[in-house]
Design a protein around this motif. Structure first.
Motif, mmCIF file in Angstrom:
data_model
loop_
_atom_site.group_PDB
_atom_site.id
_atom_site.type_symbol
_atom_site.label_atom_id
_atom_site.label_comp_id
_atom_site.label_asym_id
_atom_site.label_seq_id
_atom_site.Cartn_x
_atom_site.Cartn_y
_atom_site.Cartn_z
ATOM 1 N N SER A 249 0.845 -1.192 0.000
ATOM 2 C CA SER A 249 0.000 0.000 0.000
ATOM 3 C C SER A 249 0.883 1.244 0.000
ATOM 4 O O SER A 249 1.791 1.364 0.833
ATOM 5 N N ILE A 250 0.621 2.152 -0.929
ATOM 6 C CA ILE A 250 1.404 3.384 -1.015
ATOM 7 C C ILE A 250 0.477 4.563 -1.282
ATOM 8 O O ILE A 250 -0.676 4.394 -1.717
ATOM 9 N N ASN A 251 0.982 5.752 -1.032
ATOM 10 C CA ASN A 251 0.308 6.977 -1.439
ATOM 11 C C ASN A 251 0.880 7.370 -2.799
ATOM 12 O O ASN A 251 2.077 7.648 -2.917
ATOM 13 N N LEU A 252 0.026 7.374 -3.823
ATOM 14 C CA LEU A 252 0.510 7.613 -5.186
ATOM 15 C C LEU A 252 1.153 8.983 -5.318
ATOM 16 O O LEU A 252 2.201 9.122 -5.957
ATOM 17 N N GLN A 253 0.539 9.989 -4.721
ATOM 18 C CA GLN A 253 1.095 11.337 -4.842
ATOM 19 C C GLN A 253 2.496 11.407 -4.250
ATOM 20 O O GLN A 253 3.397 12.025 -4.822
ATOM 21 N N ALA A 254 2.708 10.730 -3.107
ATOM 22 C CA ALA A 254 4.036 10.723 -2.492
ATOM 23 C C ALA A 254 5.038 9.998 -3.379
ATOM 24 O O ALA A 254 6.201 10.411 -3.488
ATOM 25 N N CYS A 255 4.592 8.918 -4.019
ATOM 26 C CA CYS A 255 5.479 8.150 -4.909
ATOM 27 C C CYS A 255 5.904 9.006 -6.101
ATOM 28 O O CYS A 255 7.089 9.072 -6.454
ATOM 29 N N VAL A 256 4.943 9.676 -6.739
ATOM 30 C CA VAL A 256 5.249 10.515 -7.892
ATOM 31 C C VAL A 256 6.113 11.701 -7.470
ATOM 32 O O VAL A 256 7.054 12.094 -8.170
#
Length: 414
Positions: A249-256
């Motif tokens: 599980s990840i936060n997409l905005q944080a990944c980008v």
């Protein structure tokens, strides 16, 4: 891995090795005002001029082969424990009677041995000047540093040749993938790190502005070669390793944002704006193989920045929820770059495909593996990558993959 693919990989490595060596030769000629510089390799019987640079007066040709008894390179190796400096070859006792002196004509000479890490003497780095230029201590020390640099370059070439031999053996045994990767990682990375480290040392010696510019070019060549090697190894691992995925599980905005911040410096150096636009309706947490997603985004953004000379690069993410049973995540990378030649669109996502004009190959470089790696990674996480559009105004690539939110979604997808 297919035999021709490995040969292509090693050919790319060898070409960039000699490009780097030639660049450093130019650096030496710019920093020491002698007429001629050469790298000569030496065996028990002969000396061969591997690379040469003549400023105004032709003294040595590349490919020249002479017997060791007529070789200045051999004098450096046999008659001197370090640098050999001869102010006038016409009067010096070591050279005045040599046939080689008749060949090169009257000149001053400086030579330093090229010695491998194990102590084996490979050859020498030499400078000649028909106007009897007098070499000072700093120039002699600089040539010694360059000789150490060339020792690493030549070891790198030896490693590439050893890899070709290893590949033929490994291929016949159907074990070439894992063994070749291990050899490439160790045998090429070690001398390449030595090359880059040597340039870093030279940059710390308070060179002039012009000298620093040449050293910066040599450093960029080494960094480019390391990036190419990393691409090759990444692609090779995709070919040889199993296709297991690991969802978290990840936060997409944080990944980008992490990738955005990583590449922001590269974009800023080119005067390019780097934007991100994440749809706020995307859930805070999604389940994805973050390592593979991270690499895809890096490759797409890096490509966009590389081929954009002005303007901007934007990464946009949105949720596609037309089907409640199978929602999808769409990421798009749009640039204002040079676009892709329409005649080469069928080569997209093919390994080692150079899609830019041949006249700009030196400017952009690379292995042509980035998009191929993206395609394979996307397929491993049940996604796809494609070109949305391309023109002289820029290109847009898209990545679509399942929008997974829970453990149950992941298990269903697998």
């Amino acid at each position: 891995m297919r035999s021709t693919m490995i040969e292509d990989m090693l050919t790319i490595v060898s070409r960039h090795i000699y490009d780097s060596a030639t660049q450093v030769m130019s650096t030496a000629s710019a920093m020491i005002p002698a007429n001629t510089f050469c790298i000569a390799i030496n065996d028990r019987l002969t000396t061969t001029v591997l690379r040469s640079y003549n400023r105004r007066h032709m003294i040595l040709d590349e490919g020249l082969v002479v017997d060791n008894e007529d070789s200045y390179c051999h004098l450096v190796i046999e008659k001197s424990k370090g640098p050999l400096v001869i102010e006038d070859n016409l009067t010096h006792p070591l050279t005045r009677e040599m046939d080689a002196t008749k060949l090169v004509g009257g000149c001053s000479f400086m030579g330093v041995p090229i010695v491998k890490r194990e102590g084996e003497v490979y050859g020498s780095l030499c400078a000649f000047d028909h106007n009897f230029y007098s070499y000072d201590e700093k120039e002699i020390a600089f040539m010694s540093s360059l000789a150490a640099f060339f020792a690493n370059v030549l070891e790198l070439e030896d490693a590439a040749n050893a890899l070709k031999d290893a590949h033929r053996t490994i291929y016949s045994l159907a074990e070439e993938k894992s063994n070749l990767l291990a050899v490439m990682s160790h045998e090429i990375r070690t001398p390449l790190n030595g090359i880059i480290g040597m340039i870093d040392l030279l940059q710390s010696t308070e060179p002039s502005l012009e000298q620093r510019q040449f050293l910066d070019i040599a450093k960029a060549s080494g960094d480019s070669l390391m990036a190419i090697l990393n691409d090759i190894l990444s692609y090779s691992k995709l070919e040889s390793e199993d296709k297991e995925t690991s969802y978290h599980s990840i936060n997409l905005q944080a990944c980008v944002k992490q990738v955005h911040d990583l590449l922001l410096h590269d974009a800023s150096n080119k005067g390019i704006e780097l934007y991100m636009d994440i749809d706020p309706t995307i859930p805070d947490l999604i389940s994805v193989d973050v390592t593979k997603l991270h690499q895809i985004i890096i490759n797409l953004l890096s490509n966009a920045i590389k081929f954009t000379d002005s303007g901007s690069v934007t990464i946009k993410a949105e949720a596609l929820t037309e089907s409640a049973d199978s929602p999808r995540l769409l990421l798009m990378v749009k640039d204002t770059g040079i676009g892709i030649n329409a005649k080469k669109l069928d080569q997209l996502f093919q390994p080692f495909s150079q899609l830019h004009a041949p006249s700009r190959s030196e400017e952009y470089g690379g292995t042509g593996l980035g998009l191929s790696i993206c395609k394979k990674l996307a397929e491993q996480i049940d996604g796809r990558v494609w070109l949305v559009e391309s023109s002289e105004s820029g290109s847009c690539f898209a990545l679509e993959l399942p929008l997974l939110l829970t453990e149950a979604d992941v298990q269903k997808a697998l």
